[in-house]
Write a protein that holds these residues in place. Structure first.
Motif, PDB file in Angstrom:
ATOM      1  N   UNK A 117      84.829  61.785  61.798  1.00  0.00           N
ATOM      2  CA  UNK A 117      84.911  61.737  63.238  1.00  0.00           C
ATOM      3  C   UNK A 117      84.550  63.050  64.014  1.00  0.00           C
ATOM      4  N   UNK A 118      83.628  63.661  63.502  1.00  0.00           N
ATOM      5  CA  UNK A 118      83.229  64.893  63.967  1.00  0.00           C
ATOM      6  C   UNK A 118      82.175  64.817  65.020  1.00  0.00           C
ATOM      7  N   UNK A 119      81.598  63.651  65.264  1.00  0.00           N
ATOM      8  CA  UNK A 119      80.781  63.347  66.401  1.00  0.00           C
ATOM      9  C   UNK A 119      79.442  64.260  66.207  1.00  0.00           C
ATOM     10  N   UNK A 120      79.016  64.925  67.250  1.00  0.00           N
ATOM     11  CA  UNK A 120      77.721  65.588  67.277  1.00  0.00           C
ATOM     12  C   UNK A 120      77.995  67.155  66.941  1.00  0.00           C
ATOM     13  N   UNK A 121      79.391  67.578  66.477  1.00  0.00           N
ATOM     14  CA  UNK A 121      79.989  68.623  66.295  1.00  0.00           C
ATOM     15  C   UNK A 121      79.091  68.824  64.688  1.00  0.00           C
TER      16      UNK A 121
END
Length: 173
Positions: A117-121
């Motif tokens: 769940x790091x998304x756009x990171x």
């Protein structure tokens, strides 16, 4: 004489591990370090010494334990290591508020780890540094010191772009 940039992890956070910078500078002077500067309250030091990186680390760690009564992580870098870290930053620095450098106490052979769940990171592991760009913000990112330490089996401390570049500027003045 060697010039070093020292990063302390976990001081002056949430009223824990309090070290006034004036007291820290006095300690470092008593430990025979020279041309000592501190930058902001979060444990950033620039100093000169004839000692090796490992000796500087041990002297500071032991000195803090003796004077202040607690242990802290001490990561010591040379000015050239800081220059290299900034030069090699692999992501855009157009928005420096979302840019960070995670300095590790030792090199790691891992180049990828699983973080959910790091998304756009994004992150990039490069020997003894992890480069971060966190569009979601550092308060929301899943790429934390604790996660990196566990997955990479290292000790880590993070500095944002402004602090990292300022430390280098102060060290090269």
């Amino acid at each position: 004489m060697n010039k070093y940039i020292i990063l302390l992890r976990g001081i002056n956070v949430s009223r824990k591990n309090k070290i006034p910078m004036a007291d820290l500078r006095d300690l470092l002077k008593n430990l025979a370090f020279q041309n000592i500067q501190t930058y902001i309250q979060s444990g950033n030091i620039i100093l000169e010494s004839e000692k090796s990186k490992s000796e500087v680390c041990k002297f500071i760690k032991d000195g803090i334990k003796t004077k202040f009564g607690f242990e802290v992580t001490v990561i010591v870098k040379t000015v050239s290591e800081f220059k290299k870290a900034i030069k090699k930053y692999p992501f855009s620095t157009d928005n420096p508020k979302i840019v960070a450098f995670v300095f590790l106490n030792k090199k790691t052979s891992k180049t990828q780890i699983e973080i959910k769940n790091i998304g756009e990171d994004k992150y990039k592991i490069d020997d003894d540094i992890v480069y971060l760009i966190c569009p979601s913000g550092f308060g929301k990112t899943k790429i934390t010191n604790n996660v990196l330490e566990k997955k990479l089996e290292v000790i880590a401390t993070t500095r944002n772009y402004k602090t990292t570049t300022k430390l280098l500027a102060l060290a090269t003045e």
